[in-house]
Design an enzyme around this catalytic site. Structure first.
Site, PDB file in Angstrom:
ATOM      1  N   GLU A  66     -10.404   8.947  11.264  1.00  0.00           N
ATOM      2  CA  GLU A  66     -11.788   8.565  10.967  1.00  0.00           C
ATOM      3  C   GLU A  66     -12.495   8.061  12.237  1.00  0.00           C
ATOM      4  OE1 GLU A  66     -13.143   9.110   7.973  1.00  0.00           O
ATOM      5  OE2 GLU A  66     -15.030   8.067   8.290  1.00  0.00           O
TER       6      GLU A  66
ATOM      7  N   LYS B 209     -11.852   0.259  13.134  1.00  0.00           N
ATOM      8  CA  LYS B 209     -10.571   0.827  13.585  1.00  0.00           C
ATOM      9  C   LYS B 209     -10.619   1.197  15.072  1.00  0.00           C
ATOM     10  CE  LYS B 209      -7.716   1.066   9.939  1.00  0.00           C
ATOM     11  NZ  LYS B 209      -6.315   0.688   9.925  1.00  0.00           N
TER      12      LYS B 209
ATOM     13  N   TYR C  91     -15.799   1.262   8.584  1.00  0.00           N
ATOM     14  CA  TYR C  91     -14.333   1.341   8.644  1.00  0.00           C
ATOM     15  C   TYR C  91     -13.893   1.970   9.971  1.00  0.00           C
ATOM     16  CZ  TYR C  91      -9.696   3.393   7.755  1.00  0.00           C
ATOM     17  OH  TYR C  91      -8.379   3.775   7.857  1.00  0.00           O
TER      18      TYR C  91
ATOM     19  N   GLY D 189       0.819  -1.207   0.000  1.00  0.00           N
ATOM     20  CA  GLY D 189       0.000   0.000   0.000  1.00  0.00           C
ATOM     21  C   GLY D 189       0.858   1.263   0.000  1.00  0.00           C
TER      22      GLY D 189
ATOM     23  N   THR E 241      -6.658   5.811  13.047  1.00  0.00           N
ATOM     24  CA  THR E 241      -7.035   6.831  12.074  1.00  0.00           C
ATOM     25  C   THR E 241      -7.923   7.927  12.653  1.00  0.00           C
ATOM     26  OG1 THR E 241      -8.525   7.160  10.181  1.00  0.00           O
ATOM     27  CG2 THR E 241      -8.783   5.116  11.346  1.00  0.00           C
TER      28      THR E 241
HETATM   29  P1  NAP Z   1      -3.656   1.444   1.284  1.00  0.00           P
HETATM   30  O1  NAP Z   1      -2.820   2.132   0.267  1.00  0.00           O
HETATM   31  O2  NAP Z   1      -5.079   1.143   0.966  1.00  0.00           O
HETATM   32  O3  NAP Z   1      -2.908   0.077   1.653  1.00  0.00           O
HETATM   33  C1  NAP Z   1      -3.543  -0.922   2.394  1.00  0.00           C
HETATM   34  C2  NAP Z   1      -2.650  -2.140   2.421  1.00  0.00           C
HETATM   35  O4  NAP Z   1      -3.340  -3.184   3.139  1.00  0.00           O
HETATM   36  C3  NAP Z   1      -2.330  -2.733   1.034  1.00  0.00           C
HETATM   37  O5  NAP Z   1      -1.028  -3.241   1.038  1.00  0.00           O
HETATM   38  C4  NAP Z   1      -3.342  -3.861   0.926  1.00  0.00           C
HETATM   39  O6  NAP Z   1      -2.940  -4.887   0.036  1.00  0.00           O
HETATM   40  C5  NAP Z   1      -3.306  -4.361   2.355  1.00  0.00           C
HETATM   41  N1  NAP Z   1      -4.465  -5.200   2.682  1.00  0.00           N
HETATM   42  C6  NAP Z   1      -5.763  -4.970   2.423  1.00  0.00           C
HETATM   43  N2  NAP Z   1      -6.514  -5.989   2.864  1.00  0.00           N
HETATM   44  C7  NAP Z   1      -5.657  -6.889   3.402  1.00  0.00           C
HETATM   45  C8  NAP Z   1      -5.812  -8.167   3.991  1.00  0.00           C
HETATM   46  N3  NAP Z   1      -7.004  -8.748   4.123  1.00  0.00           N
HETATM   47  N4  NAP Z   1      -4.705  -8.808   4.434  1.00  0.00           N
HETATM   48  C9  NAP Z   1      -3.471  -8.247   4.312  1.00  0.00           C
HETATM   49  N5  NAP Z   1      -3.272  -7.048   3.744  1.00  0.00           N
HETATM   50  C10 NAP Z   1      -4.347  -6.387   3.297  1.00  0.00           C
HETATM   51  O7  NAP Z   1      -3.661   2.245   2.657  1.00  0.00           O
HETATM   52  P2  NAP Z   1      -2.612   3.358   3.179  1.00  0.00           P
HETATM   53  O8  NAP Z   1      -3.109   4.690   2.756  1.00  0.00           O
HETATM   54  O9  NAP Z   1      -1.248   2.929   2.869  1.00  0.00           O
HETATM   55  O10 NAP Z   1      -2.875   3.276   4.745  1.00  0.00           O
HETATM   56  C11 NAP Z   1      -2.127   2.380   5.562  1.00  0.00           C
HETATM   57  C12 NAP Z   1      -2.900   2.106   6.850  1.00  0.00           C
HETATM   58  O11 NAP Z   1      -3.111   3.325   7.540  1.00  0.00           O
HETATM   59  C13 NAP Z   1      -4.280   1.494   6.651  1.00  0.00           C
HETATM   60  O12 NAP Z   1      -4.505   0.622   7.732  1.00  0.00           O
HETATM   61  C14 NAP Z   1      -5.216   2.671   6.747  1.00  0.00           C
HETATM   62  O13 NAP Z   1      -6.480   2.249   7.198  1.00  0.00           O
HETATM   63  C15 NAP Z   1      -4.488   3.529   7.766  1.00  0.00           C
HETATM   64  N6  NAP Z   1      -4.666   4.979   7.651  1.00  0.00           N
HETATM   65  C16 NAP Z   1      -4.445   5.597   6.465  1.00  0.00           C
HETATM   66  C17 NAP Z   1      -4.546   6.978   6.408  1.00  0.00           C
HETATM   67  C18 NAP Z   1      -4.296   7.720   5.115  1.00  0.00           C
HETATM   68  O14 NAP Z   1      -4.749   8.873   5.018  1.00  0.00           O
HETATM   69  N7  NAP Z   1      -3.601   7.145   4.165  1.00  0.00           N
HETATM   70  C19 NAP Z   1      -4.865   7.719   7.559  1.00  0.00           C
HETATM   71  C20 NAP Z   1      -5.048   7.032   8.749  1.00  0.00           C
HETATM   72  C21 NAP Z   1      -4.925   5.659   8.800  1.00  0.00           C
HETATM   73  P3  NAP Z   1      -3.250  -4.782  -1.557  1.00  0.00           P
HETATM   74  O15 NAP Z   1      -2.168  -3.863  -2.094  1.00  0.00           O
HETATM   75  O16 NAP Z   1      -3.141  -6.176  -2.006  1.00  0.00           O
HETATM   76  O17 NAP Z   1      -4.614  -4.174  -1.682  1.00  0.00           O
HETATM   77  N1  GDD Z   2     -13.005   8.972  -2.321  1.00  0.00           N
HETATM   78  C1  GDD Z   2     -13.757  10.022  -2.711  1.00  0.00           C
HETATM   79  N2  GDD Z   2     -14.177  10.088  -3.993  1.00  0.00           N
HETATM   80  N3  GDD Z   2     -14.056  10.965  -1.789  1.00  0.00           N
HETATM   81  C2  GDD Z   2     -14.784  12.027  -2.200  1.00  0.00           C
HETATM   82  C3  GDD Z   2     -15.243  12.155  -3.506  1.00  0.00           C
HETATM   83  C4  GDD Z   2     -14.930  11.136  -4.460  1.00  0.00           C
HETATM   84  O1  GDD Z   2     -15.294  11.179  -5.624  1.00  0.00           O
HETATM   85  N4  GDD Z   2     -15.916  13.331  -3.601  1.00  0.00           N
HETATM   86  C5  GDD Z   2     -15.876  13.894  -2.395  1.00  0.00           C
HETATM   87  N5  GDD Z   2     -15.202  13.110  -1.532  1.00  0.00           N
HETATM   88  C6  GDD Z   2     -14.982  13.388  -0.100  1.00  0.00           C
HETATM   89  C7  GDD Z   2     -15.392  12.258   0.829  1.00  0.00           C
HETATM   90  O2  GDD Z   2     -16.811  12.281   1.038  1.00  0.00           O
HETATM   91  C8  GDD Z   2     -14.595  12.629   2.079  1.00  0.00           C
HETATM   92  O3  GDD Z   2     -15.277  13.577   2.844  1.00  0.00           O
HETATM   93  C9  GDD Z   2     -13.326  13.286   1.510  1.00  0.00           C
HETATM   94  O4  GDD Z   2     -13.604  13.554   0.128  1.00  0.00           O
HETATM   95  C10 GDD Z   2     -12.061  12.443   1.624  1.00  0.00           C
HETATM   96  O5  GDD Z   2     -12.337  11.170   1.083  1.00  0.00           O
HETATM   97  P1  GDD Z   2     -11.183  10.083   0.873  1.00  0.00           P
HETATM   98  O6  GDD Z   2     -10.087  10.667   0.092  1.00  0.00           O
HETATM   99  O7  GDD Z   2     -11.835   8.849   0.353  1.00  0.00           O
HETATM  100  O8  GDD Z   2     -10.599   9.880   2.338  1.00  0.00           O
HETATM  101  P2  GDD Z   2     -11.313   9.622   3.749  1.00  0.00           P
HETATM  102  O9  GDD Z   2     -11.104  10.845   4.573  1.00  0.00           O
HETATM  103  O10 GDD Z   2     -12.684   9.117   3.607  1.00  0.00           O
HETATM  104  O11 GDD Z   2     -10.445   8.422   4.319  1.00  0.00           O
HETATM  105  C11 GDD Z   2      -9.019   8.464   4.252  1.00  0.00           C
HETATM  106  O12 GDD Z   2      -8.507   9.095   5.395  1.00  0.00           O
HETATM  107  C12 GDD Z   2      -8.740   8.389   6.626  1.00  0.00           C
HETATM  108  C13 GDD Z   2      -8.121   9.240   7.743  1.00  0.00           C
HETATM  109  O13 GDD Z   2      -9.028  10.216   8.155  1.00  0.00           O
HETATM  110  C14 GDD Z   2      -8.514   7.034   4.090  1.00  0.00           C
HETATM  111  O14 GDD Z   2      -7.135   7.066   3.825  1.00  0.00           O
HETATM  112  C15 GDD Z   2      -8.726   6.237   5.360  1.00  0.00           C
HETATM  113  O15 GDD Z   2      -8.077   4.973   5.233  1.00  0.00           O
HETATM  114  C16 GDD Z   2      -8.094   7.011   6.522  1.00  0.00           C
HETATM  115  O16 GDD Z   2      -8.264   6.310   7.728  1.00  0.00           O
END
Ligand code: NAP
Ligand code: GDD
Length: 343
Positions: free
Chosen positions: A134, A159, A155, A11, A132
């Site tokens: 979230e 979490k 989700y 990821g 997160t």
């Molecule tokens: P991501 O790009 O969606 O990566 C998720 C990873 O988890 C991928 O490697 C995916 O594998 C793997 N995965 C999904 N389902 C799985 C399963 N059943 N078993 C093992 N691995 C699995 O997410 P990210 O943005 O890097 O985020 C990393 C972590 O931080 C996540 O837990 C997310 O919920 C959390 N988080 C993210 C954010 C953010 O803004 N990015 C903020 C707060 C918390 P595949 O590549 O095969 O799909």
């Molecule tokens: N994905 C998406 N697609 N979001 C949209 C769109 C669209 O077309 N249009 C508007 N949005 C709005 C969503 O409703 C949300 O309020 C905001 O954009 C951000 O959406 P995402 O980028 O999908 O992120 P997220 O905030 O829901 O979740 C991400 O951040 C979390 C941390 O607060 C993910 O990375 C989660 O894994 C992570 O935990």
């Protein structure tokens, strides 16, 4: 040499963290899922031939829903540190796959913690859980480690379970288990269905004549957007403390999705003006009058988290962590990278 095991290495965060730890001379083990097509593109550039000696990145097949697989991997590898970044991480998708999301995002970390507990006599493994913002739902901003958790999605709810079970195992079994409560963080490696990447890719495609317009959902949600590169450094720091603890990582600044759209278009010298209301709102190129943004009601969520803005003062004070890449730089980097990749 220290050994780290990363769940979710394929990821966005896993790919940055693997590079970060390899630079610090770790032997990095990563879990990849079996897939019918290649799913390792984010780590391909650091992949090493399995026949090479002294590899720094070693990939294993695994899945967070498979208890015996997790037990076997952890007792075979016996890493010093485990980073659980694996998750079904898409909030909207979690409304469509709530049971799978709970299995992977809530029970997955429990399975890892149980495996760590089972090998405790051989090794004290440190554990990082990707918690997160979230989890806060619509708790008033700015949100900190002390804010109330009130998730608005399957989700977020999964979490919250993972967050509490991590604390439970820390208290009950004295495992070095920590939560990083991370606010949104993006990068050129961000998944294409998250709003930041969806916007920057659409902007690049529009510039290159490969797409006419983009559809979005709620433009008024506010997010605290940082850069994944900064945040993986924070994860590492969390596990290097004397005492296990939980930390918010954020930038302390928040912007609407609408502003993200405007700023991404600015990178290609297009000024967006908005016309109409609600589902009929459109974003128009001020110069050419072309419609570049439309609203699609299917992209709204059953529940929305309206306003996330993090208070990262605890991380600043104890971890000496501050984000280095600001929102403006992040948007520019993402658009530039998409333009380069797509042209
Ligand atoms: P991501 O790009 O969606 O990566 C998720 C990873 O988890 C991928 O490697 C995916 O594998 C793997 N995965 C999904 N389902 C799985 C399963 N059943 N078993 C093992 N691995 C699995 O997410 P990210 O943005 O890097 O985020 C990393 C972590 O931080 C996540 O837990 C997310 O919920 C959390 N988080 C993210 C954010 C953010 O803004 N990015 C903020 C707060 C918390 P595949 O590549 O095969 O799909
Ligand atoms: N994905 C998406 N697609 N979001 C949209 C769109 C669209 O077309 N249009 C508007 N949005 C709005 C969503 O409703 C949300 O309020 C905001 O954009 C951000 O959406 P995402 O980028 O999908 O992120 P997220 O905030 O829901 O979740 C991400 O951040 C979390 C941390 O607060 C993910 O990375 C989660 O894994 C992570 O935990």
């Amino acid at each position: 040499m220290k050994k780290a095991l990363i769940f979710g290495v394929t990821g966005q965060d896993g790919a940055y963290l693997a590079r970060f730890l390899i630079k610090r001379r770790y032997e990095v083990h990563g879990i990849k899922r079996r897939s019918s097509s290649y799913n390792t593109s984010r780590v391909d550039s650091i992949y090493e031939d399995p026949y090479k000696k002294n590899r720094r990145l070693i990939l294993h097949y695994g899945d967070l829903t498979d208890t015996s697989n997790i037990q076997n991997l952890i007792s075979d590898i016996l890493p010093d540190e485990i980073y659980n970044l694996g998750a079904q991480s898409h909030v909207k998708v979690s409304f469509e796959t709530p049971e799978y999301t709970a299995n992977c995002d809530a029970l997955g970390p429990l399975r890892i913690l149980e495996a760590i507990r089972n090998v405790r006599k051989k090794k004290n493994i440190k554990f990082y859980q990707a918690s997160t913002s979230e989890m806060f739902g619509n708790t008033p901003a700015p949100q900190s480690e002390k804010s109330i958790l009130s998730p608005e999605s399957p989700y977020g709810t999964a979490k919250v379970y993972a967050y509490h079970i991590t604390k439970n195992y820390r208290d009950a079994y004295k495992i070095f288990a920590c939560n990083g409560i991370l606010f949104n963080h993006e990068s050129p490696l961000r998944g294409e269905t998250f709003v930041s990447k969806k916007i920057t890719m659409a902007v690049a495609k529009i510039k290159l004549g490969k797409q006419k317009l983009m559809y979005l959902g709620n433009l008024d949600a506010k997010r605290d957007w940082g850069h994944a590169k900064d945040y993986v450094e924070g994860m590492y720091k969390i596990l290097q403390q004397k005492k296990p603890d939980d930390f918010v990582l954020a930038t302390g600044k928040s912007f609407t999705v609408r502003k993200f759209v405007e700023d991404a278009f600015k990178c290609i010298d297009v000024q967006i003006i908005w016309k109409g209301k609600s589902l009929n709102e459109i974003g128009i190129d001020k110069k050419t009058k072309e419609v570049l943004v439309k609203i699609d009601k299917r992209l709204f969520r059953p529940n929305e988290v309206n306003f996330l803005k993090g208070n990262y003062m605890k991380a600043k004070k104890i971890l000496k962590w501050t984000p280095k890449i600001n929102y403006t730089k992040l948007v520019k980097e993402m658009v530039a990278s998409d333009l380069e990749n797509l042209s």
